[in-house]
Design a protein around this motif. Sequence first.
Motif, short mmCIF file in Angstrom:
data_model
loop_
_atom_site.label_atom_id
_atom_site.label_comp_id
_atom_site.label_asym_id
_atom_site.label_seq_id
_atom_site.Cartn_x
_atom_site.Cartn_y
_atom_site.Cartn_z
N THR A 140 0.84 -1.19 0.00
CA THR A 140 0.00 0.00 0.00
C THR A 140 0.87 1.24 0.00
O THR A 140 1.76 1.38 0.86
CB THR A 140 -0.93 0.02 1.23
N LEU A 141 0.64 2.12 -0.94
CA LEU A 141 1.34 3.40 -1.03
C LEU A 141 0.44 4.48 -0.45
O LEU A 141 -0.70 4.66 -0.90
CB LEU A 141 1.67 3.73 -2.48
N ILE A 142 0.94 5.16 0.58
CA ILE A 142 0.17 6.23 1.23
C ILE A 142 0.81 7.55 0.83
O ILE A 142 1.98 7.80 1.13
CB ILE A 142 0.17 6.06 2.76
N GLU A 143 0.02 8.39 0.17
CA GLU A 143 0.55 9.62 -0.40
C GLU A 143 -0.53 10.69 -0.39
O GLU A 143 -1.65 10.45 -0.86
CB GLU A 143 1.03 9.35 -1.82
N ASP A 144 -0.20 11.86 0.16
CA ASP A 144 -1.15 12.99 0.21
C ASP A 144 -2.47 12.59 0.84
O ASP A 144 -3.55 13.01 0.40
CB ASP A 144 -1.40 13.54 -1.20
N GLY A 145 -2.39 11.75 1.87
CA GLY A 145 -3.59 11.37 2.59
C GLY A 145 -4.43 10.30 1.93
O GLY A 145 -5.45 9.88 2.47
N SER A 146 -4.02 9.85 0.76
CA SER A 146 -4.78 8.81 0.07
C SER A 146 -3.93 7.55 -0.06
O SER A 146 -2.71 7.59 0.05
CB SER A 146 -5.21 9.29 -1.32
N THR A 147 -4.57 6.42 -0.31
CA THR A 147 -3.87 5.16 -0.45
C THR A 147 -4.17 4.53 -1.80
O THR A 147 -5.22 4.74 -2.39
CB THR A 147 -4.30 4.17 0.65
N ARG A 148 -3.19 3.77 -2.28
CA ARG A 148 -3.39 3.02 -3.51
C ARG A 148 -2.54 1.77 -3.46
O ARG A 148 -1.52 1.72 -2.75
CB ARG A 148 -3.06 3.86 -4.74
N GLU A 149 -2.95 0.78 -4.18
CA GLU A 149 -2.23 -0.48 -4.20
C GLU A 149 -1.17 -0.44 -5.29
O GLU A 149 -1.41 0.04 -6.39
CB GLU A 149 -3.20 -1.63 -4.46
N VAL A 150 0.00 -0.95 -4.94
CA VAL A 150 1.10 -1.04 -5.91
C VAL A 150 1.45 -2.51 -6.10
O VAL A 150 1.59 -3.26 -5.14
CB VAL A 150 2.34 -0.27 -5.42
N LEU A 151 1.57 -2.90 -7.37
CA LEU A 151 2.03 -4.24 -7.71
C LEU A 151 3.40 -4.11 -8.35
O LEU A 151 3.57 -3.35 -9.31
CB LEU A 151 1.05 -4.91 -8.68
N ALA A 152 4.38 -4.81 -7.82
CA ALA A 152 5.75 -4.72 -8.32
C ALA A 152 6.31 -6.11 -8.54
O ALA A 152 6.12 -7.00 -7.70
CB ALA A 152 6.62 -3.96 -7.33
N LYS A 153 6.99 -6.30 -9.66
CA LYS A 153 7.64 -7.58 -9.91
C LYS A 153 8.82 -7.78 -8.97
O LYS A 153 9.10 -8.90 -8.53
CB LYS A 153 8.12 -7.65 -11.36
N ILE A 154 9.52 -6.68 -8.68
CA ILE A 154 10.71 -6.71 -7.82
C ILE A 154 10.54 -5.71 -6.69
O ILE A 154 10.07 -4.59 -6.91
CB ILE A 154 11.98 -6.34 -8.63
N LEU A 155 10.93 -6.09 -5.48
CA LEU A 155 10.89 -5.19 -4.32
C LEU A 155 12.30 -5.06 -3.76
O LEU A 155 12.94 -6.06 -3.40
CB LEU A 155 9.95 -5.73 -3.25
N VAL A 156 12.79 -3.82 -3.69
CA VAL A 156 14.13 -3.55 -3.16
C VAL A 156 13.98 -2.71 -1.90
O VAL A 156 13.47 -1.59 -1.95
CB VAL A 156 15.01 -2.80 -4.18
N MET A 157 14.45 -3.23 -0.78
CA MET A 157 14.39 -2.50 0.48
C MET A 157 15.71 -1.75 0.67
O MET A 157 16.77 -2.35 0.81
CB MET A 157 14.15 -3.44 1.65
N ALA A 158 15.61 -0.43 0.63
CA ALA A 158 16.78 0.44 0.79
C ALA A 158 16.49 1.51 1.83
O ALA A 158 16.94 2.65 1.70
CB ALA A 158 17.14 1.07 -0.55
N SER A 159 15.73 1.13 2.84
CA SER A 159 15.24 2.11 3.82
C SER A 159 16.19 2.34 4.99
O SER A 159 15.84 3.02 5.95
CB SER A 159 13.87 1.68 4.33
N GLY A 160 17.41 1.78 4.92
CA GLY A 160 18.43 2.11 5.92
C GLY A 160 18.23 1.41 7.25
O GLY A 160 17.50 0.43 7.38
N GLY A 161 18.93 1.96 8.27
CA GLY A 161 18.87 1.41 9.61
C GLY A 161 18.23 2.37 10.59
O GLY A 161 17.42 3.21 10.22
N LYS A 162 18.67 2.28 11.86
CA LYS A 162 18.04 3.06 12.92
C LYS A 162 18.78 4.35 13.25
O LYS A 162 18.31 5.13 14.08
CB LYS A 162 17.97 2.21 14.19
N SER A 163 19.92 4.59 12.61
CA SER A 163 20.75 5.73 13.01
C SER A 163 20.13 7.05 12.59
O SER A 163 19.52 7.18 11.53
CB SER A 163 22.15 5.60 12.41
#
Length: 391
Positions: A140-163
Amino acid sequence: MQVDVAIIGAGAAGMMCAAHAPGRVLIVDHAKAPGEKIRISGGGRCNFTNLHCAPHAFLSRNPHFAKSALARYTQWDFIDLVDRHGIAWHEKTLGQLFCDTSAKEIIAMLRRLMQQNGVDLRLRASASDFAKTPNGFRFTLIEDGSTREVLAKILVMASGGKSIPKMGASSLAYEVATQFGLAVTETRPALVPFTFPQERFAGLSGVAAPARVTAGAQSFDEALLFTHRGLSGPAVLQASSYWREGEEISVNLSPTADLLTALKTQRAASGRRNLTTALAAHLPARLVDHLAPEMQLSGNLADQSDSRLVEICAWLSDWRLKPGGTEGYRTAEVTLGGIDTDALSAKTMEAKTVPGLFFIGEAVDVTGWLGGYNFQWAWSSAMAAAGALSA
């Protein structure tokens, strides 16, 4: 929304991967601008890599994991990219490379590359509710207060750590890994100042000195800085990655000079000089005054026997300290630990048990030394994933 590649996190690794990934690429970040950690790094000039980058400068439960990615996209490759984009740079100490003007040049370069690649960049947006589908992933992509479903063939997690949580750091990558059955190693702050109880060094705040700081079996010769809360400076930040709570560190305040010979020479030439005055010729005067009661520094040089001078120099070369803790994720430059490398392909960064799921950058259990190494890991791991997607 249907895309070929969805990348979560528009930091160094995420943008680098997006700029080189094939097909329709979506990159999502909750910040108002991409590359915020790049922007503040290196005093605003971005220490973007290191000339001496090599696997020995990285910590991981598997010390061999980083070798493949680092070998296939090296510091020389990134330097070539920077040169081709006309970004002027210079070398500081120990192979550290910085932009001449601003870290924003690196961000602008990555944004141009993403634009050329047709990347769909969504800022002030977040992703949640990740699920595997027969053809890839759904979230689910949440943007500008609205939500939409995203379908992706590939998912890359690049969201970093806790620092640096004030920059929006989160544990999202670890949560997604756990959800899909990947192990996450213990995480803790790294490249972080030490704290000491009772503001032990408050009176020395601002004093700096060259030092060799040792934690565990690793030593670093760089500057040490006393702060109101404890110890900082490059040597301390480096050692913090090897320190465990409850352990002592060793500080050598004369790492390169032969202090004993110097003091004997001074004693012969001017024996009536006060011992603390003589030491202040080699160490910051405020530090000598601070150490005087603890080391019982008194009298003139002429009053000090050879054995006493040996004792003083031995103490100064192995000052044992036990930090109370660290400043924590609030000021830590990186997170130590992360996605267990046993769960990932060293060549592609893809999860072994979840085809199409990739983890890159700081989220992975690969942590570099201070001085551009962690940025190089971001570039290298991103290119490993992007290269696999293009194959």
